[in-house]
Scaffold this motif. Structure first.
Motif, PDB file in Angstrom:
ATOM      1  N   GLN A 120       0.831  -1.201   0.000  1.00  0.00           N
ATOM      2  CA  GLN A 120       0.000   0.000   0.000  1.00  0.00           C
ATOM      3  C   GLN A 120       0.868   1.254   0.000  1.00  0.00           C
ATOM      4  OE1 GLN A 120      -2.401  -0.924   3.448  1.00  0.00           O
ATOM      5  NE2 GLN A 120      -4.119  -1.600   2.188  1.00  0.00           N
ATOM      6  N   LYS A 159       0.903   4.091  -2.836  1.00  0.00           N
ATOM      7  CA  LYS A 159       0.661   5.486  -2.448  1.00  0.00           C
ATOM      8  C   LYS A 159       1.780   6.395  -2.952  1.00  0.00           C
ATOM      9  CE  LYS A 159      -0.412   8.408   1.551  1.00  0.00           C
ATOM     10  NZ  LYS A 159      -0.011   9.565   0.841  1.00  0.00           N
ATOM     11  N   SER A 160       3.031   5.939  -2.852  1.00  0.00           N
ATOM     12  CA  SER A 160       4.136   6.770  -3.324  1.00  0.00           C
ATOM     13  C   SER A 160       4.058   6.949  -4.842  1.00  0.00           C
ATOM     14  CB  SER A 160       5.482   6.183  -2.922  1.00  0.00           C
ATOM     15  OG  SER A 160       5.777   5.023  -3.653  1.00  0.00           O
ATOM     16  N   TYR A 161       3.617   5.935  -5.549  1.00  0.00           N
ATOM     17  CA  TYR A 161       3.437   6.024  -7.004  1.00  0.00           C
ATOM     18  C   TYR A 161       2.362   7.056  -7.338  1.00  0.00           C
ATOM     19  CZ  TYR A 161       1.889   4.582 -11.677  1.00  0.00           C
ATOM     20  OH  TYR A 161       1.520   4.563 -12.987  1.00  0.00           O
ATOM     21  N   ILE A 162       1.266   7.007  -6.606  1.00  0.00           N
ATOM     22  CA  ILE A 162       0.158   7.938  -6.845  1.00  0.00           C
ATOM     23  C   ILE A 162       0.568   9.365  -6.467  1.00  0.00           C
ATOM     24  CG2 ILE A 162      -2.163   8.584  -6.055  1.00  0.00           C
ATOM     25  CD1 ILE A 162      -2.753   5.560  -5.873  1.00  0.00           C
ATOM     26  N   ASP A 163       1.270   9.505  -5.342  1.00  0.00           N
ATOM     27  CA  ASP A 163       1.678  10.842  -4.873  1.00  0.00           C
ATOM     28  C   ASP A 163       2.633  11.535  -5.841  1.00  0.00           C
ATOM     29  OD1 ASP A 163       0.089  10.491  -2.657  1.00  0.00           O
ATOM     30  OD2 ASP A 163       1.746  10.051  -1.293  1.00  0.00           O
ATOM     31  N   LYS A 164       3.417  10.766  -6.610  1.00  0.00           N
ATOM     32  CA  LYS A 164       4.386  11.341  -7.536  1.00  0.00           C
ATOM     33  C   LYS A 164       3.752  11.744  -8.868  1.00  0.00           C
ATOM     34  CE  LYS A 164       8.303   8.771  -5.701  1.00  0.00           C
ATOM     35  NZ  LYS A 164       9.260   7.706  -5.962  1.00  0.00           N
ATOM     36  N   ASP A 222       1.627  13.558 -11.794  1.00  0.00           N
ATOM     37  CA  ASP A 222       1.312  14.956 -12.094  1.00  0.00           C
ATOM     38  C   ASP A 222      -0.175  15.248 -11.983  1.00  0.00           C
ATOM     39  OD1 ASP A 222       3.979  15.365 -12.634  1.00  0.00           O
ATOM     40  OD2 ASP A 222       3.754  14.998 -14.779  1.00  0.00           O
ATOM     41  N   PRO A 262      -4.240  13.320 -10.965  1.00  0.00           N
ATOM     42  CA  PRO A 262      -4.849  12.205 -10.227  1.00  0.00           C
ATOM     43  C   PRO A 262      -4.857  10.926 -11.069  1.00  0.00           C
ATOM     44  CG  PRO A 262      -6.206  14.162 -10.051  1.00  0.00           C
ATOM     45  CD  PRO A 262      -5.128  14.471 -11.052  1.00  0.00           C
TER      46      PRO A 262
END
Length: 91
Positions: free
Chosen positions: A60, A64-69, A71, A73
């Motif tokens: 998870q 999350k880190s992939y999504i947070d990086k 540009d 959503p």
């Protein structure tokens, strides 16, 4: 301070059938009971033992880190569906 926060390496032996005894202090720290599932991971000539719950938490965090990086959503489900549709089209 919990007792298992300062655990040292503990030497143990491999028994019949490749069985390994996990010391009680380690089982207590991981909340393991007899019959619980564990995950063994082989990496850099080491065997790591963890629980499915801990593995899920790590995965998870990676997602999350992939999504947070990103540009913009990201809808991972939408991306997965699009990939599967493209694969099906190629078949």
């Amino acid at each position: 301070m919990k007792e298992y926060e300062n655990m040292q390496d503990i030497r143990t032996k491999i028994g019949d059938g490749g069985r390994v005894i996990i010391p009680a202090i380690f089982r207590q720290a991981l909340h393991l009971e007899s019959g619980d599932d564990i995950i063994l991971h082989f990496e850099d000539n080491e065997i790591l033992i963890t629980t499915p719950e801990q593995t899920l938490i790590k995965l998870q965090a990676k997602v999350k880190s992939y999504i947070d990086k990103a540009d913009k959503p990201i809808a991972l489900v939408d991306e997965l569906i699009a990939m599967r549709r493209a694969e099906a089209k190629d078949e």
